[in-house]
Design an enzyme around this catalytic site. Structure first.
Site, mmCIF file in Angstrom:
data_model
loop_
_atom_site.group_PDB
_atom_site.id
_atom_site.type_symbol
_atom_site.label_atom_id
_atom_site.label_comp_id
_atom_site.label_asym_id
_atom_site.label_seq_id
_atom_site.Cartn_x
_atom_site.Cartn_y
_atom_site.Cartn_z
ATOM 1 N N LYS A 15 -1.095 5.038 4.536
ATOM 2 C CA LYS A 15 -2.076 4.149 5.156
ATOM 3 C C LYS A 15 -1.773 4.006 6.642
ATOM 4 C CE LYS A 15 -4.193 -0.439 4.653
ATOM 5 N NZ LYS A 15 -5.533 0.091 4.918
ATOM 6 N N HIS A 58 0.826 -1.215 0.000
ATOM 7 C CA HIS A 58 0.000 0.000 0.000
ATOM 8 C C HIS A 58 0.859 1.265 0.000
ATOM 9 C CE1 HIS A 58 -3.270 -2.735 1.135
ATOM 10 N NE2 HIS A 58 -4.092 -1.783 0.729
#
Ligand code: NDP
Ligand SMILES: O=C(O)C1=N[C@H](C(=O)O)C[C@H](O)C1
Length: 250
Positions: free
Chosen positions: A141, A137
């Site tokens: 995040k 990711h």
């Protein structure tokens, strides 16, 4: 004469966030939906009271408070925010029991490809000695491992238990804590964070003489929107808690 339906009034919690912005655009562009409330951090939830459906893309620290308020008001909710443990889900079920007409859809991932990736992984789980998950990711995040990786690991563990699979072979003695990733019900999960990424996951299976890799990539947040809009429309006729989009995609 054709019946003209009122557009469904939709509010977005976390409207200024990466996902919230995309949801506002998608709702705005849908002729059967009316964007009536944009709630950001610090705004009172009462600003969303006229919505029939709320969409929550905030963070695991505030989502439960939002959900409790919405259910109490009799407002349906579609939740994309991560961090849902079994304990949290039971809490939501308890609130819904007091409001039998209200629907809540909680989905770890709204991407159609990601949902299929999880289904394929659950199907493959019993046929391989080993399986590990690598999620990747963007570095902003807040949580790790991702909600999608946690959910995939639980589905795999459940499938392997049902098929009486033995524990996975692994003789490693970790020289450094964390080298083998996190253990989610016996499935190793590795979280990568790097600039340039959006949301990606590989499920790597291995057995004698062969491996199978199932990979999904969300290259843009628009990938989640068909799933979010589907859930907004479906939640109106699905009282109680719906987990994931699998039942909505038949
Ligand atoms: N299910 C799915 O398909 C997907 C799920 N996600 C999940 O969605 C969540 C959000 O992701 P993302 O959009 O990238 O995160 P962002 O941090 O970009 O957005 C979250 C937004 O919520 C705001 N916020 C914080 N507290 C409140 C509050 N009490 N009321 C209203 N708004 C609030 C934040 O404001 P501020 O910045 O001021 O703190 C921020 O604008 C994460 O949990 C992520 O894992 C993400 C993508 C897809
Ligand atoms: O934070 C994100 O970006 C994402 N969060 C969800 C998760 O935790 O699984 C879904 C997707 O991976 C994007």
């Amino acid at each position: 004469m054709t019946e003209l339906r009122e557009p469904v009034r939709v509010g977005v919690l976390g409207a200024r966030g990466r996902m919230g912005l995309e949801v506002c655009k998608a709702v705005d562009a849908a002729p059967d939906l009316d964007l009536v409330a944009l709630i950001n951090q610090g705004d009172p939830l009462s600003g969303a009271a006229e919505a029939r459906v709320l969409v929550d893309f905030t963070n695991p620290g505030v989502v439960m408070e939002n959900l409790r308020w919405a259910i109490e008001q009799g407002i349906h909710v579609v939740v994309g925010t991560s961090g849902f443990t079994q304990e949290r889900l039971d809490q939501v079920r308890g609130w819904l029991a007091e409001k039998p007409g209200v629907g809540v859809v909680i989905a770890p991932n709204f991407g159609i490809g990601a949902i299929l990736m999880m289904q394929f992984a659950a199907r493959a789980a019993r046929w391989f000695d080993s399986v590990e998950i690598i999620e990747q990711h963007h570095p902003r995040k807040l949580d790790a491992p991702s909600g999608t990786a946690m959910h995939t690991a639980r589905l795999i563990a459940e499938a392997r238990r049902a098929a009486n699979c033995p524990p996975m072979p692994d003789a490693t003695q970790e020289e450094l804590g964390g080298a083998r990733g996190a253990d989610v019900e016996g499935v190793r999960v590795h979280a990568v964070r790097a600039a340039g990424l959006v949301a990606h996951q590989e499920v790597l299976f291995g057995t004698t003489g062969e491996t199978l890799t199932i990979r999904h990539d969300s290259l843009d947040r628009s990938s989640f929107m068909p799933g979010v809009l589907l859930a907004v429309r479906e939640v109106l006729t699905r009282p109680g808690l719906t987990l994931g989009l699998d039942d909505l995609l038949v």
